[in-house]
Structures are given as structure tokens and as C-alpha cells.
Design a protein around this motif. Structure first.
Motif, PDB file in Angstrom:
ATOM      1  N   ALA A 123     -15.399   6.232   8.300  1.00  0.00           N
ATOM      2  CA  ALA A 123     -14.150   5.188   7.794  1.00  0.00           C
ATOM      3  C   ALA A 123     -13.111   5.039   8.819  1.00  0.00           C
ATOM      4  CB  ALA A 123     -13.823   5.573   6.536  1.00  0.00           C
ATOM      5  N   VAL A 124     -12.770   6.254   9.488  1.00  0.00           N
ATOM      6  CA  VAL A 124     -11.712   6.537  10.370  1.00  0.00           C
ATOM      7  C   VAL A 124     -11.732   5.395  11.418  1.00  0.00           C
ATOM      8  CG1 VAL A 124     -10.257   7.629  11.920  1.00  0.00           C
ATOM      9  CG2 VAL A 124     -11.167   8.765   9.907  1.00  0.00           C
ATOM     10  N   VAL A 129      -9.116   7.111  16.277  1.00  0.00           N
ATOM     11  CA  VAL A 129      -9.655   8.019  17.232  1.00  0.00           C
ATOM     12  C   VAL A 129      -9.224   8.079  18.388  1.00  0.00           C
ATOM     13  CG1 VAL A 129     -11.925   8.963  17.898  1.00  0.00           C
ATOM     14  CG2 VAL A 129     -11.643   8.181  15.651  1.00  0.00           C
ATOM     15  N   GLU A 130      -9.005   6.939  19.114  1.00  0.00           N
ATOM     16  CA  GLU A 130      -8.507   6.719  20.470  1.00  0.00           C
ATOM     17  C   GLU A 130      -7.125   7.168  20.500  1.00  0.00           C
ATOM     18  OE1 GLU A 130      -9.470   2.527  21.242  1.00  0.00           O
ATOM     19  OE2 GLU A 130     -11.361   3.103  20.886  1.00  0.00           O
ATOM     20  N   LYS A 152     -23.242   4.491  15.048  1.00  0.00           N
ATOM     21  CA  LYS A 152     -23.725   3.295  16.293  1.00  0.00           C
ATOM     22  C   LYS A 152     -22.735   1.973  16.126  1.00  0.00           C
ATOM     23  CE  LYS A 152     -27.920   2.242  16.370  1.00  0.00           C
ATOM     24  NZ  LYS A 152     -29.161   2.105  16.415  1.00  0.00           N
ATOM     25  N   ARG A 153     -22.536   1.384  15.194  1.00  0.00           N
ATOM     26  CA  ARG A 153     -21.997   0.033  15.149  1.00  0.00           C
ATOM     27  C   ARG A 153     -20.560  -0.080  15.237  1.00  0.00           C
ATOM     28  NH1 ARG A 153     -22.672   2.449  10.034  1.00  0.00           N
ATOM     29  NH2 ARG A 153     -20.826   2.296   8.809  1.00  0.00           N
ATOM     30  N   ASP A 154     -20.033   1.121  15.107  1.00  0.00           N
ATOM     31  CA  ASP A 154     -18.516   1.221  15.472  1.00  0.00           C
ATOM     32  C   ASP A 154     -18.234   1.158  16.926  1.00  0.00           C
ATOM     33  OD1 ASP A 154     -18.115   1.455  12.898  1.00  0.00           O
ATOM     34  OD2 ASP A 154     -17.721   3.473  12.678  1.00  0.00           O
ATOM     35  N   PRO A 155     -17.363   0.222  17.319  1.00  0.00           N
ATOM     36  CA  PRO A 155     -16.989   0.180  18.738  1.00  0.00           C
ATOM     37  C   PRO A 155     -16.061   1.610  19.286  1.00  0.00           C
ATOM     38  CG  PRO A 155     -15.355  -1.302  17.576  1.00  0.00           C
ATOM     39  CD  PRO A 155     -16.516  -0.661  16.504  1.00  0.00           C
ATOM     40  N   PHE A 156     -16.181   1.954  20.353  1.00  0.00           N
ATOM     41  CA  PHE A 156     -15.233   2.944  20.853  1.00  0.00           C
ATOM     42  C   PHE A 156     -15.207   2.900  22.445  1.00  0.00           C
ATOM     43  CE2 PHE A 156     -15.356   7.212  22.882  1.00  0.00           C
ATOM     44  CZ  PHE A 156     -13.896   7.479  22.208  1.00  0.00           C
ATOM     45  N   ASP A 157     -14.000   2.860  22.953  1.00  0.00           N
ATOM     46  CA  ASP A 157     -13.659   3.025  24.240  1.00  0.00           C
ATOM     47  C   ASP A 157     -12.822   4.388  24.592  1.00  0.00           C
ATOM     48  OD1 ASP A 157     -14.726   0.641  24.990  1.00  0.00           O
ATOM     49  OD2 ASP A 157     -13.129  -0.534  23.891  1.00  0.00           O
ATOM     50  N   LEU A 175     -23.384   9.331  20.147  1.00  0.00           N
ATOM     51  CA  LEU A 175     -22.399  10.355  20.653  1.00  0.00           C
ATOM     52  C   LEU A 175     -21.776   9.861  22.020  1.00  0.00           C
ATOM     53  CD1 LEU A 175     -24.650  13.385  20.247  1.00  0.00           C
ATOM     54  CD2 LEU A 175     -22.787  12.704  18.723  1.00  0.00           C
ATOM     55  N   TRP A 176     -20.718   9.931  22.144  1.00  0.00           N
ATOM     56  CA  TRP A 176     -19.977   9.768  23.519  1.00  0.00           C
ATOM     57  C   TRP A 176     -19.631  11.082  24.018  1.00  0.00           C
ATOM     58  CZ3 TRP A 176     -19.724   6.390  19.530  1.00  0.00           C
ATOM     59  CH2 TRP A 176     -19.815   5.090  19.541  1.00  0.00           C
TER      60      TRP A 176
END
Length: 179
Positions: A123-124, A129-130, A152-157, A175-176
């Protein structure tokens, strides 16, 4: 059941917080994560570890079992922090449990850390996070590796100052790895 997979405490069971406030990383995902980390880091001997949103402490304790020298385990939920403290005591692990928010810990501590696990509740928001990673960057060893676990569905950069190394999906989890 959550257990330490390998190293000096391999096979030992860990107590996990009850309820749905934490989401333990499955043994299968942790096995794959630590195989990737072993390849990226060349082993765990001598590493200083930071486990943010630690839950049961399983990620930081796994790194300690494999040779890391110290872990800071950060968990804001008091019940979960007590569970982590119990796990640390039962293992005799060289770890310190911090019952504060991840943001407060990062704002107040200076590191350096060689390996960081960032596994917040799904939920965060990714932007949060970035921002946490940006604040954490000055406290990292120049060769530090950071693992971010998200849905997996959450975008992350990766924010500025980080380089993505690889990413891998396991069911609903991704996992990134970056530095």
C-alpha cells in the motif's frame, strides 16, 4: 512457517508477527533473492545490512546467517518489532532492532550500509519508496546493493543516484536490484 534458508542458522524457524500487518517474503523468493545477491556481491562476509520494513527480520537475519557482520532491522509496528527482537535474541544475532518508521530511521542514522532490503507494505506508494531511497543514498557504501520488493503491478523507477542492475518477478512479487 518462515525459516532461515542457509548459513550458520540454516533451517532455524523464525517467529512471524500474527495478523495481516506484515507480508513475509516466501522462502522461494528469498532463495532466489539471495542467489542473485551472492552473484552481485560475491558473498556476504563482512557486510553491514539495513532491513527497512523488516516484518519478522527474515531478510536481515538471512544475510547475517550467511556472513554479514551486523544488521539494523527497522520496523514501525510495535508487535512486529517485539517479534524481531525475539528472533534476534533466540539466534544470538549481531543485530539491532529499531522500532521507528523507515523514514525517521533514514533521517536520523548515517550508515554506511553495504546491503539494503526495502520491502514496504504494498500500500506504500512508489513515490514514497523512491523518496526514501533518495534520502538513504548518502548513507550507502559506494558499492552498496539495494533490493526493493513490490507488487508486480506497481510501477517502480530508481531515483537519481541509483543504477538498476536487474529485476525479476515471482508470481505477484517483483524484486528490483540496484546500486
Amino acid at each position: 512457517m518462515t525459516r532461515i534458508i542457509a548459513g550458520r542458522w540454516g533451517g532455524r524457524r523464525l517467529t512471524v508477527p500474527t495478523g495481516d500487518g506484515t507480508r513475509p517474503t516466501s522462502d522461494r523468493v528469498r532463495e532466489s533473492m539471495f542467489a542473485s545477491l551472492n552473484s552481485l556481491l560475491g558473498g556476504f562476509d563482512g557486510l553491514r545490512v539495513l532491513d527497512l520494513y523488516a516484518g519478522s527480520g527474515a531478510l536481515g537475519l538471512e544475510a547475517l546467517s550467511r556472513g554479514a557482520v551486523h544488521a539494523d532491522l527497522v520496523e514501525s509496528h510495535a508487535k512486529a518489532a517485539r517479534t524481531i527482537q525475539r528472533n534476534v535474541k533466540e539466534l544470538g544475532a549481531p543485530a539491532e532492532v529499531h522500532a521507528v518508521t523507515a523514514q525517521r530511521f533514514v533521517d536520523e542514522e548515517s550508515g554506511p550500509w553495504d546491503l539494503v532490503f526495502l520491502d514496504p507494505p504494498y500500500a506504500v506508494p512508489s513515490a514514497e519508496v523512491e523518496a526514501l531511497l533518495t534520502a538513504l543514498r548518502p548513507a550507502l557504501d559506494p558499492d552498496a546493493v539495494v533490493v526493493v520488493e513490490r507488487a508486480k503491478r506497481d510501477p517502480f523507477d530508481w531515483p537519481d543516484g541509483f543504477e538498476g542492475l536487474r529485476d525479476k518477478a515471482y508470481g505477484d512479487t517483483r524484486l528490483w536490484y540496484g546500486h
